[in-house]
Design a protein around this motif. Structure first.
Motif, PDB file in Angstrom:
ATOM      1  N   PRO A 401       0.833  -1.211   0.000  1.00  0.00           N
ATOM      2  CA  PRO A 401       0.000   0.000   0.000  1.00  0.00           C
ATOM      3  C   PRO A 401       0.860   1.250   0.000  1.00  0.00           C
ATOM      4  O   PRO A 401       2.054   1.198   0.278  1.00  0.00           O
ATOM      5  CB  PRO A 401      -0.809  -0.136   1.292  1.00  0.00           C
ATOM      6  N   GLY A 402       0.234   2.377  -0.313  1.00  0.00           N
ATOM      7  CA  GLY A 402       0.961   3.635  -0.348  1.00  0.00           C
ATOM      8  C   GLY A 402       0.028   4.808  -0.093  1.00  0.00           C
ATOM      9  O   GLY A 402      -1.127   4.623   0.308  1.00  0.00           O
ATOM     10  N   PRO A 403       0.469   6.028  -0.368  1.00  0.00           N
ATOM     11  CA  PRO A 403      -0.294   7.231   0.005  1.00  0.00           C
ATOM     12  C   PRO A 403      -1.426   7.597  -0.930  1.00  0.00           C
ATOM     13  O   PRO A 403      -2.203   8.504  -0.621  1.00  0.00           O
ATOM     14  CB  PRO A 403       0.773   8.317  -0.002  1.00  0.00           C
ATOM     15  N   GLY A 404      -1.537   6.932  -2.095  1.00  0.00           N
ATOM     16  CA  GLY A 404      -2.555   7.336  -3.057  1.00  0.00           C
ATOM     17  C   GLY A 404      -3.967   7.297  -2.523  1.00  0.00           C
ATOM     18  O   GLY A 404      -4.804   8.141  -2.870  1.00  0.00           O
ATOM     19  N   ASN A 405      -4.250   6.336  -1.648  1.00  0.00           N
ATOM     20  CA  ASN A 405      -5.608   6.209  -1.130  1.00  0.00           C
ATOM     21  C   ASN A 405      -5.964   7.328  -0.150  1.00  0.00           C
ATOM     22  O   ASN A 405      -7.139   7.656   0.028  1.00  0.00           O
ATOM     23  CB  ASN A 405      -5.793   4.846  -0.477  1.00  0.00           C
ATOM     24  N   TYR A 406      -4.956   7.917   0.489  1.00  0.00           N
ATOM     25  CA  TYR A 406      -5.222   9.109   1.301  1.00  0.00           C
ATOM     26  C   TYR A 406      -5.779  10.230   0.424  1.00  0.00           C
ATOM     27  O   TYR A 406      -6.713  10.946   0.807  1.00  0.00           O
ATOM     28  CB  TYR A 406      -3.933   9.597   1.977  1.00  0.00           C
ATOM     29  N   ILE A 407      -5.199  10.361  -0.776  1.00  0.00           N
ATOM     30  CA  ILE A 407      -5.624  11.437  -1.675  1.00  0.00           C
ATOM     31  C   ILE A 407      -7.050  11.187  -2.164  1.00  0.00           C
ATOM     32  O   ILE A 407      -7.895  12.101  -2.149  1.00  0.00           O
ATOM     33  CB  ILE A 407      -4.654  11.544  -2.865  1.00  0.00           C
TER      34      ILE A 407
END
Length: 632
Positions: A401-407
């Protein structure tokens, strides 16, 4: 400048919970919370779907030909229906998980000087290995002597460590409903699901085409793994190695664009936009995003959007299993401290878990712009304000996972707040989580929600997780989430994660409401459909309830227009009810126009500003203005 609002006017499909239209699958999931009338309808519909009863004349009869009243179906078949739906042990129509076929290598060495055997001459390999000594025995037979070791592959069977999946209801075979012509299971499910979605609108497809230009229709769909059955890529890859021939259809039917192509060619006859985007587990949302953007821009007015996947094959399961992504027998036994795995509870989002559970399904929605929905009296189920997609940036592992889902989540929540206001967001919104049931997901996804909730001052935010019941259907997974969202809007029941005993200790749950039981909720205004796909394919959709959507339409069009709309809606709802009753009795009236309605290319009338077809009421306009006139 105002944008068209993409309105959901129909949804259809199939997954482990049953048929999607009119919330049958949703109601199977929350079966113990629905009222008696809905419960009876759900059991009758599932019994018909599973071929436990069929319609004969005007009466339902069982497989022995005995008449079964609607109110008797649950008593007679209830346990069988419950056992044959949702996640369960993989059934043998897929493959035998207790004796999974494979080819075992054997290294054979001669005991004396040679390995000797007889066979038919035409079975000799070409070219003949140089060390083989062949003697003609006559009558087409030969004797072979091999003075060295020989490696052969032999049929063998193994105990598969992964034994459960979300499968379509036992007895349901989509290909038996029409002349499926040896098509892969995923494409058979596509035909069923697209038909179910279109029929559920209560509006005939030709009636829609009579209102718009034929190029104002779009089809948006894809699969991820492709069609891995024998009829598709599965057969293509292994036919020669297993001694069979590759067919002329396996490559073409295996392409992940085929669900789109099948709908265009055999269901809608679409000559408008055609689009296929694969975004791993976010594939449904990727295609929904393109449809929403095209509709908001005025490029299309009607769209069929969805995804289909049939990945319950031993090859796909072994692939995910060897990545340690799937819940296996030993992991489940260890979690439950038992010597027997519970195949009904293999998928445990946000609980103590050991991997996800594969599922099969097909989910499609029909979108229509708000102006056309008003004009045609279409039933409003919801609307899609937007879908946000963001990647993860640099990462060590492609699957991490990474930060894209925060955006995507932050954009979605912010947009919802601008549309419905802070109070509605805080008190009447909920999340349809990706909820894959892996230890890593339960931590990372819950942290996103908890941090977003803190930023927007949301407390006790309801979180539902469809994969607990139907498994991870890969491409259509966010379509399963959409189906659950529409069910919550309709029935005011919030599904709990009933496959877990409690939320895991490492889940960030301070501001979330992850219930372990289904519960009745008030009218909800907004659903956030979230997907965290392999490779950094993150997507979140903002879905507005029918109540909110109708209020927005009333503000745009006025009271008189809404009264006119309600009068048209009455006829549409009557048509919907007719299909609903027929579908509950197993009569789906599948749309499959193979070789029908072909367009006559020679009769196309072409001018410098339009194309006209004999088969369509309206012309297709051509560009007549320069969109870059300020640059020329």
């Amino acid at each position: 400048m105002t944008s068209s609002l993409p309105v959901v006017i129909g949804m259809g499909g199939i997954n482990a919970a049953g048929r999607t239209s009119f919330h049958q699958g949703f109601r199977r999931i929350v079966i113990d919370k629905i009222n008696a009338q809905a419960r009876e309808e759900t059991f009758v519909g599932l019994a018909s779907l599973m071929k436990l009863v069929t319609l004969k004349g005007s009466q339902l009869v069982d497989q022995q030909g005995e008449i079964v009243a609607a109110n008797e179906v649950e008593a007679k078949f209830g346990q069988q229906i419950i056992a044959g739906t949702l996640i369960r042990k993989i059934e043998k129509n897929h493959f035998d998980v207790d004796a999974t076929h494979w080819h075992q290598k054997m290294h054979v060495r001669p005991i004396d000087k040679t390995i000797t055997f007889e066979l038919r001459a035409k079975e000799l390999p070409h070219p003949l290995p140089h060390a083989w000594q062949v003697t003609d025995l006559g009558a087409g037979k030969v004797s072979v002597e091999i003075p060295e070791h020989l490696t052969i592959s032999h049929d063998a069977y193994r105990d598969n460590p992964i034994k459960a999946a979300g499968q379509m209801p036992t007895g349901f075979e989509p290909g038996a409903l029409y002349n499926s012509r040896y098509q892969p299971r995923g494409l058979q499910a596509t035909i069923f699901a697209a038909t179910d979605a279109i029929r559920s609108t209560g509006i005939e497809w030709d009636a829609i085409l009579d209102k718009i230009s034929p190029d104002q229709v779009g089809t948006y769909s894809a699969s991820v793994v492709g069609q891995m059955q024998q009829e598709g890529l599965g057969g293509l890859l292994k036919s020669r190695l297993s001694g069979s021939r590759v067919s002329t259809k396996q490559l073409a039917l295996g392409l992940n664009t085929m669900s789109t192509d099948f709908i265009n060619a055999y269901v809608t006859g679409n000559v408008g936009t055609t689009f296929s985007s694969s975004g791993a587990c976010a594939t449904f949302l990727y295609n929904l995003r393109s449809a929403v953007q095209d509709m908001q821009a005025g490029r299309i007015r009607v769209a069929v959007v969805g995804s289909a996947e049939a990945p319950v094959t031993q090859e796909v399961i072994e692939g995910f299993g060897n990545m340690s992504a799937l819940a296996n027998e030993e992991g489940l036994k260890k979690l439950d401290k038992s010597d027997k795995a519970n195949h009904r509870r293999t998928s445990r989002p946000f609980g103590e878990n050991c991997g996800f559970t594969i599922g099969e399904g097909a989910q499609f929605v029909v979108l229509m712009d708000d102006a056309l929905a008003m004009e045609m009296g279409a039933k409003v189920m919801a609307s899609v304000a937007d879908v946000f997609v963001n990647a993860d940036g640099y990462k060590k592992s492609i699957t991490a996972p990474g930060p894209g889902n925060y955006i995507t989540m932050a954009k979605s929540v912010a947009l919802a707040q601008t549309i419905v206001g802070k109070e509605s967001l805080q008190q009447r919104s909920f999340i349809l989580a990706h909820g894959s049931s892996t230890p890593q997901n339960r931590v990372t996804e819950s942290l996103i929600y908890d941090r977003i909730a803190t930023s927007f001052d949301i407390t006790n935010w309801p979180v539902a997780a469809p994969k607990a019941f139907v498994g991870h259907t890969i491409g259509p997974a966010s379509g399963d989430q959409m189906a659950m969202a529409l069910g919550v809007f309709s029935d005011n029941i919030m599904p709990g994660v009933t496959t877990i005993d409690k939320v895991a200790d490492d889940v960030h749950n301070n501001r979330l409401n992850i219930a372990t039981e289904h519960w009745h909720c008030e009218d909800m205004d907004v659903a956030f459909i979230n997907s965290k796909g392999f490779g950094g394919n993150n997507a979140t959709a903002v879905v507005l309830s029918a109540k909110v959507t109708l209020a927005m339409m009333a503000k745009r069009y006025g009271e008189q227009a809404m009264q006119d709309y309600q009068q048209k809606l009455t006829l549409v709802e009557q048509a919907q009810d007719t299909y609903r009753q027929r579908a509950n009795q197993g009569e789906f009236d599948i749309i499959y126009k193979f070789g029908e309605g072909l367009l006559d290319e020679n009769s196309i009338d072409i001018t410098d500003d339009s194309l006209s077809f004999n088969e369509f009421k309206h012309k297709i306009g051509l560009p007549t203005t320069n969109p870059f006139d300020d640059m020329v």
